[in-house]
Every structure is written in C-alpha cells, then in structure tokens.
Design an enzyme around this catalytic site. Structure first.
Site, PDB file in Angstrom:
ATOM      1  N   GLY A   1       0.803  -1.219   0.000  1.00 59.78           N
ATOM      2  CA  GLY A   1       0.000   0.000   0.000  1.00 59.78           C
ATOM      3  C   GLY A   1       0.832   1.263   0.000  1.00 59.78           C
ATOM      4  N   ILE A   2       1.912   1.287   0.803  1.00 61.79           N
ATOM      5  CA  ILE A   2       2.721   2.508   0.882  1.00 61.79           C
ATOM      6  C   ILE A   2       3.493   2.746  -0.412  1.00 61.79           C
ATOM      7  CG2 ILE A   2       4.572   3.681   2.114  1.00 61.79           C
ATOM      8  CD1 ILE A   2       3.611   2.211   4.659  1.00 61.79           C
TER       9      ILE A   2
ATOM     10  N   GLU B   1      13.291  -4.707  -8.558  1.00 62.32           N
ATOM     11  CA  GLU B   1      13.163  -6.165  -8.613  1.00 62.32           C
ATOM     12  C   GLU B   1      11.805  -6.554  -9.174  1.00 62.32           C
ATOM     13  OE1 GLU B   1      13.916  -7.459  -4.632  1.00 62.32           O
ATOM     14  OE2 GLU B   1      12.030  -6.718  -3.846  1.00 62.32           O
TER      15      GLU B   1
ATOM     16  N   LEU C   1       8.293  -3.685   9.516  1.00 60.06           N
ATOM     17  CA  LEU C   1       7.291  -3.935  10.549  1.00 60.06           C
ATOM     18  C   LEU C   1       7.616  -3.213  11.845  1.00 60.06           C
ATOM     19  CD1 LEU C   1       6.921  -7.807   9.996  1.00 60.06           C
ATOM     20  CD2 LEU C   1       5.302  -6.023   9.294  1.00 60.06           C
TER      21      LEU C   1
ATOM     22  N   GLY D   1      14.610  -8.257  -1.191  1.00 57.88           N
ATOM     23  CA  GLY D   1      15.581  -7.325  -1.766  1.00 57.88           C
ATOM     24  C   GLY D   1      15.778  -6.057  -0.958  1.00 57.88           C
TER      25      GLY D   1
END
Length: 434
Positions: A221-222, A241, A316, A339
């Site tokens: 989402g971000i 990537e 997180l 990555g």
C-alpha cells in the site's frame, strides 16, 4: 519461421505431466521461480502425485498459490522450502513444517551456483518458443537462470499468455528436458488498498523524489501510495526487482521515460513481474524493458550505478538505533529479507541516492508503536543500523545516516505516534543512548 530442428526438438520433448514428473527423483530439490513464474499445471500434478515421492523439496521465494503439497501430513514426501514467506506459505512456516532459508535476494543465484542451495530440477512457466528455438522465462527470472545451469532436468510449462521479454531470461529448446503446455490466464495480482496513513507516508516520500530519479518500488500500500503521487514528475527511470501495475501507470502518464538513467539509459530493468494481464501484455517484445536475474537487478554495485536511485521498502518495526525488523513478528516468521537490504545498500552507493524505509507508526489499531526502544526479542533483523538512512511514518521523516545514536533516537521519537513519544524518550534516557 521456426527452424525445423527446433520444431522437431519441441515435439520430441512435449508430453504429459506424467512424462514431466518422470524427471523428478526421490531426494531432489526443485527450483521454482518467484510469484507468477510458478507453473501451476506442473505443481498441481506434483501435488496430486506427491505420495509416490520421498524427500522432494520445492524451493521458491514467493509462492502465490497454496498447492496440495502444502500439507503437514505429507512433508516427508514433498516439502516447501521458502526463500521468502507469502500468504500461501506463511501458515506452514509459522507452524514449522515448511523450511526457510534466510538470504539476500541478490545472492540467491550465487548460493545456487556454489551449491549451498541444491537445484536438481527446475519447474518454470515459459513463453511460447520463438523462431530461433528460445523460450523466455520472463515472469520470474530471479535465481532461476542460475538454477538452469545446475539442474539435471529442466521442465517448462509453455503458456501463450507468458510474454517473450528482452533481457537475460532465455533458454533454448535443446537445453530443456520436458515440456507441457497450458493456456490458462496468468494469475493477476491487484493493487493493495491505500488508506490515509499510506497516503500521508507516500506524500512525504514523493516530495523528496526529484525529476530524473531512478526508482525501485516494492509491493504494498505505501509503495503504491508513493507511485500515485509521482504522476507529475518528469524523466523518472526504473531499476527494480518487481515490475507491477504502479510502474505501468507512471509509464502511461509520461512520468517514466528512463532517459536520465546513468546505467542502461532508455531501459527499465526488473527481475519478476506481479500485476495484471495488461502488465504482462506490455512486457511482450517491449524493447524498453529488460528482465534480468537478481544478481544483476539487486546487486548493490550494479543498481548503485544509477545516479539518484530512490528505493522504497516497508518494515514492521524500527528501534531507536534504526535497526529494522521487516520479516518477522518477534521470532515468528512473516516474510523474508527479499531485496530490502540489496536496494538500501544500492541507494547508499548511488550518487544522490535515497533509501526509504516506510511503516505506519502503530499496529493493532493504534495500540502498539512500531517505533520501539529495542526490537522485540527474537525479531529477525533485516536492515542493520549502519545501512538505514530515511525512516518515514505518517508523522514525518527521520534521516539517520551520519547521526549519533542520540540524534537518531530523537529523530525517530519525533516521527512516532504522539501517544508513544513520551515513553520512547524516557526509554531512550534509561538506555543512555548517546
């Protein structure tokens, strides 16, 4: 026109899934590409016949479908080996009956080349063969090209919906052991939801991206909130990537031209695709796009050749020194390194580069802070304190590189949720961060 010998070879190797599975032996390690590069016909057949095998491992960085072999009662027959956990494999990893190999994405090809990760068989999706006898493994190039060189048997699932892309992603029919055909649509993965927190974080990051920058954008989402706020930028480039629909949006509106890239100008580079049918069609025979292995796309020394490289990755939890726990909930696995570290280091090497770690300030409906004094016990550290530069929440940006431990703690407390700032500052003083 296809060369007659290539056509003959194709027909001689084309067969049923039973023919394909005959190339798998007990004890084998099967390498499967990332995401939609996984071959569903082959993996479904393996699942249905898993009881006939012993100690077969299926190694993959991001499984998208929960195949029948995701079964704790039959792991002695076929076991999943995760290089990164996703929704399909996470329950098995958290319950302990799927294996997990920690690794940087960029180093997976060399781990295979050096026999640290076994690669006896490759199962992969492939485009139709071209007139020269070549297939494109365009949806998941990643570590698969390295595995092709090591494997005893290479089995391809040929599907007309797989794009024939440019780059280092091709294999000749003479190298293939067996072929099966399918024509199901390639799995489509939609854009995630974007709420006000994601939009706020996205705006902070977008405001710091200059025209002419080269972008690495992850999934979530971000990152997509950042993409949606870049449509008015000019001459952006792509070295990433994952290529997804967000990047396609920037191409269509003219924000991405790849013209200012200092490494491979005019070309956008990726190692796997995850998106819509429209994206997969865009990839087909498009000279602007090159699909390369992860030891090219994700190598910090290669990606960092792009000036003004901007990398955006989610975490997180972040502690007051800047250490990022991006792949576990305490000791419980959630995803993997992927990555993130590769591209943080690439941006740090890049002239004018910026590496962003993004995360909401809280979790569990605002009841816990994601900015913490120290990482929760058991947390897998993903990106270390010496690599992290910009940390962004919906409350602002903390720039860390070159700062003292005390300055880092102050900057991170300032972007924590207001409800937790006082206790974070008190914890910082108790810890004598200086």
């Amino acid at each position: 026109m296809t060369h007659p010998s290539a056509s003959a070879l194709y027909q001689s190797k084309l067969g049923s899934t039973d023919d394909a599975l005959s190339h798998v032996k007990n004890g084998d390690a099967i390498i499967v590409p990332c995401g939609v590069g996984e071959p569903p016909t082959l993996l479904t057949a393996l699942s249905e016949q898993r009881l006939r095998f012993r100690d077969v491992k299926v190694a993959q960085i991001l499984a998208l479908r929960k195949y029948g072999y995701f079964d704790r009662n039959t792991v002695q027959h076929v076991r999943h080996v995760a290089l990164f956990f996703g929704g399909a494999s996470r329950p098995a990893g958290q319950a302990g009956w799927a294996d997990f190999i920690p690794a940087y994405f960029s180093e997976l090809p060399s781990l295979i080349e050096r026999d640290y990760i076994a690669a006896d068989v490759v199962f992969s999706m492939a485009s139709p063969m071209n007139e020269h006898g070549y297939f494109a493994l365009s949806l998941g190039v990643d570590y698969t090209m390295a595995a092709l060189k090591k494997a005893r048997a290479i089995v391809l699932e040929v599907n007309p919906n797989v794009p024939f892309a440019h780059g280092q992603c091709h294999i000749h029919v003479s190298q293939v052991s067996a072929l099966v055909e399918s024509n199901d649509p390639i799995l489509e993965v939609g854009l995630p939801g974007i709420g006000p927190v994601q939009q706020a974080i996205g705006k902070y990051v977008a405001d710091m991206i200059p025209d002419g920058a080269t972008l690495q954008i992850g999934y979530g989402g971000i990152p997509d909130a950042v993409v949606m706020q870049l449509t008015s930028k000019h001459d952006l480039g792509i070295h990433t990537e994952m290529i997804g629909d967000g990047i396609l949006t920037l191409l269509e509106c003219g924000a991405v031209t790849n013209s200012k890239k200092t490494h491979l100008p005019g070309k956008m580079v990726a190692t796997f695709a995850l998106g819509s049918k429209k994206l997969y069609q865009f990839m087909h025979q498009n000279p602007m796009l090159e699909m390369h292995p992860a030891n090219f796309t994700n190598d910090p020394a290669v990606a960092g050749l792009n000036d003004n490289l901007v990398t955006i990755n989610a975490s997180l939890q972040v502690d007051l020194l800047g250490q990022c726990g991006s792949e576990s909930l305490a000791h419980v696995p959630y995803s993997g390194t992927g990555g993130q570290v590769d591209f943080v280091r690439a941006a740090n090497r890049s002239r004018g580069g910026k590496a962003f770690i993004v995360l909401p300030s809280t979790a569990r409906d605002g009841t816990i802070s994601r900015i913490v004094p120290t990482l929760t016990a058991g947390t897998h550290v993903t990106t270390g304190k010496n690599d992290v530069n910009y940390v962004v929440t919906e409350y602002g940006v903390a720039q860390l590189r070159g700062k003292t431990a005390r300055q880092r703690a102050e900057a991170l407390c300032a972007i924590a949720h207001p409800d937790f700032r006082a206790e974070l500052r008190q914890a910082s003083m108790r810890m004598q961060v200086n």
